[in-house]
Motif scaffolding. Sequence first.
Motif, PDB file in Angstrom:
ATOM      1  N   LYS A   1       0.861  -1.244   0.105  1.00 14.65           N
ATOM      2  CA  LYS A   1       0.094   0.086  -0.063  1.00 14.65           C
ATOM      3  C   LYS A   1       0.766   1.242   0.060  1.00 14.65           C
ATOM      4  N   ILE A   2       1.938   1.389   0.907  1.00 16.48           N
ATOM      5  CA  ILE A   2       2.812   2.409   0.968  1.00 16.48           C
ATOM      6  C   ILE A   2       3.418   2.724  -0.346  1.00 16.48           C
ATOM      7  N   ALA A   3       3.886   1.599  -1.157  1.00 18.89           N
ATOM      8  CA  ALA A   3       4.659   1.622  -2.119  1.00 18.89           C
ATOM      9  C   ALA A   3       3.786   1.979  -3.384  1.00 18.89           C
ATOM     10  N   PHE A   4       2.519   1.701  -3.321  1.00 16.63           N
ATOM     11  CA  PHE A   4       1.521   2.185  -4.513  1.00 16.63           C
ATOM     12  C   PHE A   4       1.311   3.635  -4.202  1.00 16.63           C
ATOM     13  N   THR A   5       1.210   3.801  -2.773  1.00 14.77           N
ATOM     14  CA  THR A   5       0.973   5.231  -2.627  1.00 14.77           C
ATOM     15  C   THR A   5       1.998   6.280  -3.192  1.00 14.77           C
ATOM     16  N   VAL A   6       3.309   5.918  -2.876  1.00 13.69           N
ATOM     17  CA  VAL A   6       4.384   6.452  -3.281  1.00 13.69           C
ATOM     18  C   VAL A   6       4.548   6.683  -5.146  1.00 13.69           C
ATOM     19  N   LEU A   7       4.086   5.432  -5.620  1.00 14.37           N
ATOM     20  CA  LEU A   7       4.064   5.271  -7.162  1.00 14.37           C
ATOM     21  C   LEU A   7       2.891   6.337  -7.745  1.00 14.37           C
ATOM     22  N   SER A   8       1.822   6.527  -6.705  1.00 17.36           N
ATOM     23  CA  SER A   8       0.563   7.482  -7.339  1.00 17.36           C
ATOM     24  C   SER A   8       1.177   8.644  -7.149  1.00 17.36           C
ATOM     25  N   ILE A   9       1.791   9.138  -6.196  1.00 16.38           N
ATOM     26  CA  ILE A   9       2.466  10.404  -6.057  1.00 16.38           C
ATOM     27  C   ILE A   9       3.403  10.786  -7.212  1.00 16.38           C
ATOM     28  N   VAL A  10       4.117  10.055  -7.455  1.00 20.47           N
ATOM     29  CA  VAL A  10       5.037  10.245  -8.589  1.00 20.47           C
ATOM     30  C   VAL A  10       4.475  10.339  -9.944  1.00 20.47           C
ATOM     31  N   LEU A  11       3.570   9.504 -10.292  1.00 15.91           N
ATOM     32  CA  LEU A  11       2.695   9.706 -11.398  1.00 15.91           C
ATOM     33  C   LEU A  11       1.710  10.774 -11.307  1.00 15.91           C
ATOM     34  N   TYR A  12       1.336  11.315 -10.255  1.00 13.63           N
ATOM     35  CA  TYR A  12       0.632  12.491 -10.134  1.00 13.63           C
ATOM     36  C   TYR A  12       1.363  13.893 -10.637  1.00 13.63           C
ATOM     37  N   THR A  13       2.549  13.726  -9.939  1.00 11.43           N
ATOM     38  CA  THR A  13       3.594  14.739 -10.530  1.00 11.43           C
ATOM     39  C   THR A  13       3.712  14.946 -11.854  1.00 11.43           C
TER      40      THR A  13
ATOM     41  N   ASP B   1     -10.118  10.325 -13.671  1.00  9.76           N
ATOM     42  CA  ASP B   1      -9.948   9.699 -15.072  1.00  9.76           C
ATOM     43  C   ASP B   1     -10.030   8.092 -14.995  1.00  9.76           C
ATOM     44  N   LEU B   2     -11.343   7.735 -15.373  1.00  9.12           N
ATOM     45  CA  LEU B   2     -11.639   6.411 -15.305  1.00  9.12           C
ATOM     46  C   LEU B   2     -11.455   5.563 -16.830  1.00  9.12           C
ATOM     47  N   SER B   3     -10.765   6.037 -17.657  1.00 14.78           N
ATOM     48  CA  SER B   3     -10.405   5.557 -18.816  1.00 14.78           C
ATOM     49  C   SER B   3      -9.672   4.148 -18.693  1.00 14.78           C
ATOM     50  N   ILE B   4      -9.576   3.260 -19.687  1.00 10.94           N
ATOM     51  CA  ILE B   4      -8.920   2.028 -19.612  1.00 10.94           C
ATOM     52  C   ILE B   4      -7.260   2.567 -19.635  1.00 10.94           C
ATOM     53  N   THR B   5      -6.875   3.738 -19.816  1.00 10.63           N
ATOM     54  CA  THR B   5      -5.571   3.989 -20.005  1.00 10.63           C
ATOM     55  C   THR B   5      -5.166   4.836 -18.633  1.00 10.63           C
ATOM     56  N   GLY B   6      -6.041   5.288 -18.020  1.00 10.28           N
ATOM     57  CA  GLY B   6      -5.728   6.013 -16.818  1.00 10.28           C
ATOM     58  C   GLY B   6      -4.959   4.949 -15.723  1.00 10.28           C
ATOM     59  N   ALA B   7      -3.980   5.644 -15.152  1.00  9.22           N
ATOM     60  CA  ALA B   7      -3.042   4.979 -13.861  1.00  9.22           C
ATOM     61  C   ALA B   7      -4.035   4.492 -12.624  1.00  9.22           C
ATOM     62  N   ALA B   8      -5.289   5.574 -12.214  1.00  9.09           N
ATOM     63  CA  ALA B   8      -5.935   5.051 -11.151  1.00  9.09           C
ATOM     64  C   ALA B   8      -6.812   3.848 -11.688  1.00  9.09           C
ATOM     65  N   THR B   9      -7.072   3.852 -12.882  1.00 11.39           N
ATOM     66  CA  THR B   9      -8.099   2.703 -13.002  1.00 11.39           C
ATOM     67  C   THR B   9      -7.295   1.217 -12.973  1.00 11.39           C
ATOM     68  N   TRP B  10      -5.945   1.169 -13.037  1.00 15.32           N
ATOM     69  CA  TRP B  10      -5.341   0.087 -12.711  1.00 15.32           C
ATOM     70  C   TRP B  10      -4.604  -0.097 -11.171  1.00 15.32           C
ATOM     71  N   ILE B  11      -4.438   0.997 -10.722  1.00 15.13           N
ATOM     72  CA  ILE B  11      -3.782   0.912  -9.299  1.00 15.13           C
ATOM     73  C   ILE B  11      -4.812   0.728  -8.304  1.00 15.13           C
ATOM     74  N   ASN B  12      -6.029   1.509  -8.403  1.00  8.55           N
ATOM     75  CA  ASN B  12      -6.991   1.235  -7.502  1.00  8.55           C
ATOM     76  C   ASN B  12      -7.606  -0.020  -7.193  1.00  8.55           C
ATOM     77  N   PRO B  13      -7.941  -0.803  -8.104  1.00  7.39           N
ATOM     78  CA  PRO B  13      -8.491  -1.991  -8.050  1.00  7.39           C
ATOM     79  C   PRO B  13      -7.512  -3.001  -7.524  1.00  7.39           C
ATOM     80  N   PHE B  14      -6.597  -2.839  -8.052  1.00  9.81           N
ATOM     81  CA  PHE B  14      -5.291  -3.685  -7.342  1.00  9.81           C
ATOM     82  C   PHE B  14      -5.145  -3.639  -5.902  1.00  9.81           C
ATOM     83  N   VAL B  15      -5.125  -2.300  -5.591  1.00  8.04           N
ATOM     84  CA  VAL B  15      -4.979  -2.113  -4.233  1.00  8.04           C
ATOM     85  C   VAL B  15      -6.035  -2.571  -3.227  1.00  8.04           C
ATOM     86  N   GLY B  16      -7.437  -2.657  -3.911  1.00  7.97           N
ATOM     87  CA  GLY B  16      -8.354  -3.150  -3.134  1.00  7.97           C
ATOM     88  C   GLY B  16      -8.309  -4.650  -3.217  1.00  7.97           C
ATOM     89  N   ILE B  17      -7.723  -5.323  -4.227  1.00  2.98           N
ATOM     90  CA  ILE B  17      -7.518  -6.924  -4.079  1.00  2.98           C
ATOM     91  C   ILE B  17      -6.699  -6.916  -2.861  1.00  2.98           C
TER      92      ILE B  17
END
Length: 329
Positions: free
Chosen positions: A170-182, A190-206
């Motif tokens: 969770k901490i690793a994906f959070t750091v990755l999300s912040i880097v991608l956000y910058t 952004d809920l498109s198939i190419t959006g980073a949040a579309t792939w990161i958030n479901p994986f974190v949910g699992i």
Amino acid sequence: MSNGSNRSIDPSCTDRPPLAIDIIQLDIFGIALYSVLTFMAAVSMLVFLEECVYIYKKVPAKKKSVTIWVNGAAPVIGTMSCLGMWIPRATMFTDMTSACYFAVVVFKFLILMLEEVGGDKAFLRRAGRHKLKISTGPCCCCCLCLPYVAITRRSLFLLKLGSFQFAVLKIAFTVLSIVLYTNGTFDLSDLSITGAATWINPFVGILTIIALWPVAIMFMHLKTTLRTLKIIPKYAMYQLVLILSQLQTAIINILALNGTIACTPPFSSTARGYMMSQQLLIPEMFIITLVTRMLYRRQYDPLPEEEYALTLEPCLKQKLMGHYSAVLY
């Protein structure tokens, strides 16, 4: 007609969240609301700090760290929500901080239950003759055909690993999300198939579901043993923090992204959804902080050894039968 409809939309409804300086310019109701919520968040943190002092002085050394971590879930989330309320553009970062802290709390609560019975060795000694029921939530509550698992060092290690992976990843994906956000790549809206949040958030949910499963398995096994230590209401508070901070927030954010929550200048629909989530979490975490303090600020008698309890029960029955026979005859 199209031009008229475009003119009717306030520009702030499609703009970024307002700055903190814009939040200060409130009406009387807004000032009262923000003052009360800020007071609740401040009191929650003060109660937690006072509780840390109590735990440091009164709780055994092995349980100090885990008890402080578990007690800090509600006040930390409430404080982060207060910061996000005052600084709307930092809401994503405050939510991520709260989520990372709670990811560690999931693992710490599992360790807390083990420490309540005396640690790993005591747990294995007590439960060596028993088996774990793995057909429990949130993964396998409907799979009643799953076999029971023997309690060994290996199975205990797997339970710990199942929760520990969430704290790390969770901490690793959070750091990755912040880097991608910058870099402008990560956008929660952004809920498109190419959006980073579309792939990161479901994986974190699992990963979250996988981490909650070992805690539920351990609780179902120890809830009777630790009943005198109020483990059931403690587990209920832990579950309540999870539901309010994760599920409630997710539902409100989804409604905001769909436009169900109306835009109210200077907040867009999405920003207003985040703001509502923060304002709800502060009083909820305040109440949970007070209840948690009542549950953990108590001195409990140590648990009796299982072998001693098993040998003591026949002796008590024999004494009672002898006393009953003497009364009759």
